[in-house]
Design a protein around this motif. Structure first.
Motif, PDB file in Angstrom:
ATOM      1  N   GLN A 109       3.178   4.196  10.661  1.00 25.60           N
ATOM      2  CA  GLN A 109       4.088   4.229   9.516  1.00 25.60           C
ATOM      3  C   GLN A 109       5.089   3.068   9.570  1.00 25.60           C
ATOM      4  O   GLN A 109       5.303   2.374   8.571  1.00 25.60           O
ATOM      5  N   GLU A 110       5.677   2.856  10.729  1.00 25.25           N
ATOM      6  CA  GLU A 110       6.644   1.753  10.870  1.00 25.25           C
ATOM      7  C   GLU A 110       5.942   0.411  10.632  1.00 25.25           C
ATOM      8  O   GLU A 110       6.504  -0.496  10.009  1.00 25.25           O
ATOM      9  N   LYS A 111       4.720   0.323  11.110  1.00 24.98           N
ATOM     10  CA  LYS A 111       3.972  -0.930  10.964  1.00 24.98           C
ATOM     11  C   LYS A 111       3.688  -1.229   9.488  1.00 24.98           C
ATOM     12  O   LYS A 111       3.877  -2.349   9.011  1.00 24.98           O
ATOM     13  N   ARG A 112       3.266  -0.180   8.760  1.00 24.34           N
ATOM     14  CA  ARG A 112       3.007  -0.373   7.329  1.00 24.34           C
ATOM     15  C   ARG A 112       4.283  -0.724   6.580  1.00 24.34           C
ATOM     16  O   ARG A 112       4.293  -1.610   5.710  1.00 24.34           O
ATOM     17  N   GLU A 113       5.374  -0.055   6.913  1.00 20.77           N
ATOM     18  CA  GLU A 113       6.642  -0.343   6.223  1.00 20.77           C
ATOM     19  C   GLU A 113       7.106  -1.766   6.521  1.00 20.77           C
ATOM     20  O   GLU A 113       7.643  -2.452   5.648  1.00 20.77           O
ATOM     21  N   ALA A 114       6.887  -2.188   7.767  1.00 21.25           N
ATOM     22  CA  ALA A 114       7.298  -3.552   8.131  1.00 21.25           C
ATOM     23  C   ALA A 114       6.469  -4.568   7.342  1.00 21.25           C
ATOM     24  O   ALA A 114       7.023  -5.510   6.753  1.00 21.25           O
ATOM     25  N   LEU A 115       5.160  -4.372   7.297  1.00 23.06           N
ATOM     26  CA  LEU A 115       4.309  -5.319   6.556  1.00 23.06           C
ATOM     27  C   LEU A 115       4.655  -5.314   5.069  1.00 23.06           C
ATOM     28  O   LEU A 115       4.665  -6.365   4.412  1.00 23.06           O
ATOM     29  N   ASP A 116       4.962  -4.133   4.538  1.00 16.41           N
ATOM     30  CA  ASP A 116       5.410  -4.067   3.139  1.00 16.41           C
ATOM     31  C   ASP A 116       6.679  -4.898   2.930  1.00 16.41           C
ATOM     32  O   ASP A 116       6.839  -5.564   1.903  1.00 16.41           O
ATOM     33  N   ALA A 117       7.576  -4.830   3.897  1.00 19.95           N
ATOM     34  CA  ALA A 117       8.849  -5.547   3.752  1.00 19.95           C
ATOM     35  C   ALA A 117       8.635  -7.060   3.715  1.00 19.95           C
ATOM     36  O   ALA A 117       9.382  -7.784   3.047  1.00 19.95           O
ATOM     37  N   LEU A 118       7.616  -7.537   4.422  1.00 20.21           N
ATOM     38  CA  LEU A 118       7.318  -8.978   4.345  1.00 20.21           C
ATOM     39  C   LEU A 118       6.863  -9.339   2.925  1.00 20.21           C
ATOM     40  O   LEU A 118       7.329 -10.325   2.335  1.00 20.21           O
ATOM     41  N   LEU A 119       5.984  -8.494   2.342  1.00 19.86           N
ATOM     42  CA  LEU A 119       5.542  -8.759   0.967  1.00 19.86           C
ATOM     43  C   LEU A 119       6.725  -8.706   0.002  1.00 19.86           C
ATOM     44  O   LEU A 119       6.816  -9.509  -0.933  1.00 19.86           O
ATOM     45  N   GLU A 120       7.623  -7.774   0.242  1.00 24.42           N
ATOM     46  CA  GLU A 120       8.808  -7.662  -0.625  1.00 24.42           C
ATOM     47  C   GLU A 120       9.713  -8.884  -0.497  1.00 24.42           C
ATOM     48  O   GLU A 120      10.412  -9.257  -1.434  1.00 24.42           O
ATOM     49  N   LYS A 121       9.715  -9.490   0.699  1.00 25.55           N
ATOM     50  CA  LYS A 121      10.492 -10.727   0.876  1.00 25.55           C
ATOM     51  C   LYS A 121       9.855 -11.864   0.077  1.00 25.55           C
ATOM     52  O   LYS A 121      10.553 -12.671  -0.534  1.00 25.55           O
ATOM     53  N   PHE A 122       8.519 -11.897   0.069  1.00 26.32           N
ATOM     54  CA  PHE A 122       7.815 -12.909  -0.726  1.00 26.32           C
ATOM     55  C   PHE A 122       8.131 -12.726  -2.208  1.00 26.32           C
ATOM     56  O   PHE A 122       8.364 -13.681  -2.929  1.00 26.32           O
ATOM     57  N   LYS A 123       8.116 -11.474  -2.657  1.00 24.18           N
ATOM     58  CA  LYS A 123       8.365 -11.201  -4.082  1.00 24.18           C
ATOM     59  C   LYS A 123       8.678  -9.719  -4.220  1.00 24.18           C
ATOM     60  O   LYS A 123       7.883  -8.871  -3.789  1.00 24.18           O
ATOM     61  N   LYS A 124       9.789  -9.436  -4.841  1.00 27.61           N
ATOM     62  CA  LYS A 124      10.204  -8.048  -5.020  1.00 27.61           C
ATOM     63  C   LYS A 124       9.125  -7.273  -5.774  1.00 27.61           C
ATOM     64  O   LYS A 124       8.654  -7.714  -6.826  1.00 27.61           O
ATOM     65  N   GLY A 125       8.716  -6.130  -5.241  1.00 28.49           N
ATOM     66  CA  GLY A 125       7.707  -5.300  -5.889  1.00 28.49           C
ATOM     67  C   GLY A 125       6.281  -5.600  -5.442  1.00 28.49           C
ATOM     68  O   GLY A 125       5.357  -4.854  -5.763  1.00 28.49           O
ATOM     69  N   ARG A 126       6.112  -6.667  -4.695  1.00 27.45           N
ATOM     70  CA  ARG A 126       4.761  -7.127  -4.363  1.00 27.45           C
ATOM     71  C   ARG A 126       3.975  -6.121  -3.505  1.00 27.45           C
ATOM     72  O   ARG A 126       2.744  -6.060  -3.600  1.00 27.45           O
ATOM     73  N   SER A 127       4.674  -5.347  -2.686  1.00 24.57           N
ATOM     74  CA  SER A 127       3.938  -4.425  -1.802  1.00 24.57           C
ATOM     75  C   SER A 127       3.192  -3.362  -2.601  1.00 24.57           C
ATOM     76  O   SER A 127       2.258  -2.738  -2.107  1.00 24.57           O
ATOM     77  N   LYS A 128       3.605  -3.186  -3.870  1.00 23.93           N
ATOM     78  CA  LYS A 128       2.908  -2.217  -4.740  1.00 23.93           C
ATOM     79  C   LYS A 128       1.838  -2.895  -5.604  1.00 23.93           C
ATOM     80  O   LYS A 128       1.084  -2.242  -6.298  1.00 23.93           O
ATOM     81  N   GLU A 129       1.853  -4.213  -5.585  1.00 22.68           N
ATOM     82  CA  GLU A 129       0.955  -4.961  -6.481  1.00 22.68           C
ATOM     83  C   GLU A 129      -0.119  -5.703  -5.705  1.00 22.68           C
ATOM     84  O   GLU A 129      -0.404  -6.886  -5.954  1.00 22.68           O
TER      85      GLU A 129
END
Lengths: 197, 197
Positions: A114-134
């Motif tokens: 879970q922490e690993k997925r959240e961390a990877l999502d946060a990198l995508l969010e840094k690239f572009k807000k909302g990106r972890s869902k897209e």
């Protein structure tokens, strides 16, 4: 404070303010990871991102340097941005404006899924807000191929230079230009990818 | 080739062409120097410049890391430039475009006064063509306060990514944007310094 965390040279540029340090980390993408591989110092570029008081990096689970710092239990991660070239009347006082963060610490492999997925999502969010869902989320094979490393921001310091030239008073009237040539990092226009092109 | 010089991961990005490597070194200012200080890896930002087959860095003669790599007789100097953020249809294939050079070698303190002056002049020339003649040259005290370090470009390699997303074929029709957000480093307008302001 660990002894390394104390800025030793250029004390007037030292920054220990965590808010300012966080800002530098959040405003930049590239970090440089230091370790020792086969008895030789190694420095690799990587991407960094932050959640609260933790800095994250990631890489292939076969990355030699990442595995070396995990085994060794220590690393130095440095983030630097160049903001300008400082032209002084004297050669000696030429300089650059910059922001730089140096973090020492014990790298920890993120094993909790879970922490690993959240961390990877946060990198995508840094690239572009909302990106972890897209985007298609990582599958089990991809998760296994990726190591995510967490390092506490406990032993961190920064140095910032953001001013004009600092010539000696005796040089101020020399007939040379002095000042700052600013350097900015800017985004170009997004280039959509056409897989059929 | 030293074993470290061989790119181990991401082989298709490996560059050993010296002309291309020189271009990256000449187009960038910031490098990151790796060494070991008091048993701990350390990475410091610095400026690099090149004359022929030699890379130079400089710093205060009291700089702890510079003195440590001189004593140790080895360092890794890494130069990286970020050129874009690569958005893929899958989280896993998000990436960045970059140019990165990694140099391993034995740092040598430049002790010959003439070579040292010429090296420092070359840094000013990198900042701005002609600048080494348009500034007060370093005096004896300033020369003594500055260490100039030379490293042969013998054991050098680079990695370059400069392309679009590389999604798996199965993901190509997913309804997500993919492409590259380019990042450029640009100069602002020169800001002249007025010492009397």
């Amino acid at each position: 404070m660990q002894p390394q965390t104390q800025v030793k040279r250029g004390l007037k540029r030292a920054v220990y303010n965590r808010e300012q340090i966080n800002q530098i980390l959040d405003d930049t993408y590239l970090c440089h990871i230091g370790g020792v591989v086969d008895g030789y110092p190694a420095v690799q570029p990587n991407l960094h991102w932050r959640i609260g008081d933790t800095l994250y990096i990631h890489g292939s689970s076969k990355n030699g340097l990442i595995n070396a710092i995990l085994t060794e239990g220590k690393t130095c991660i440095t983030v630097s941005a160049l903001d300008g070239i400082v032209f002084a009347k004297s050669a000696f006082h030429h300089s650059v404006n910059y922001r730089s963060v140096m973090l020492f610490g014990t790298p920890k492999l993120v094993e909790d899924e879970q922490e690993k997925r959240e961390a990877l999502d946060a990198l995508l969010e840094k690239f572009k807000k909302g990106r972890s869902k897209e985007t298609r989320p990582p599958n089990a094979t991809e998760m296994k191929a990726t190591s995510v490393i967490a390092i506490s921001l406990e032993h961190v310091s920064a140095k910032v230079r953001a001013t004009g030239p600092e010539d000696d008073p005796a040089d101020l009237d020399l007939p040379f230009t002095s000042g700052v040539l600013p350097i900015h990092q800017v985004y170009g226009e997004f280039e959509p990818f056409d897989p059929n092109a």
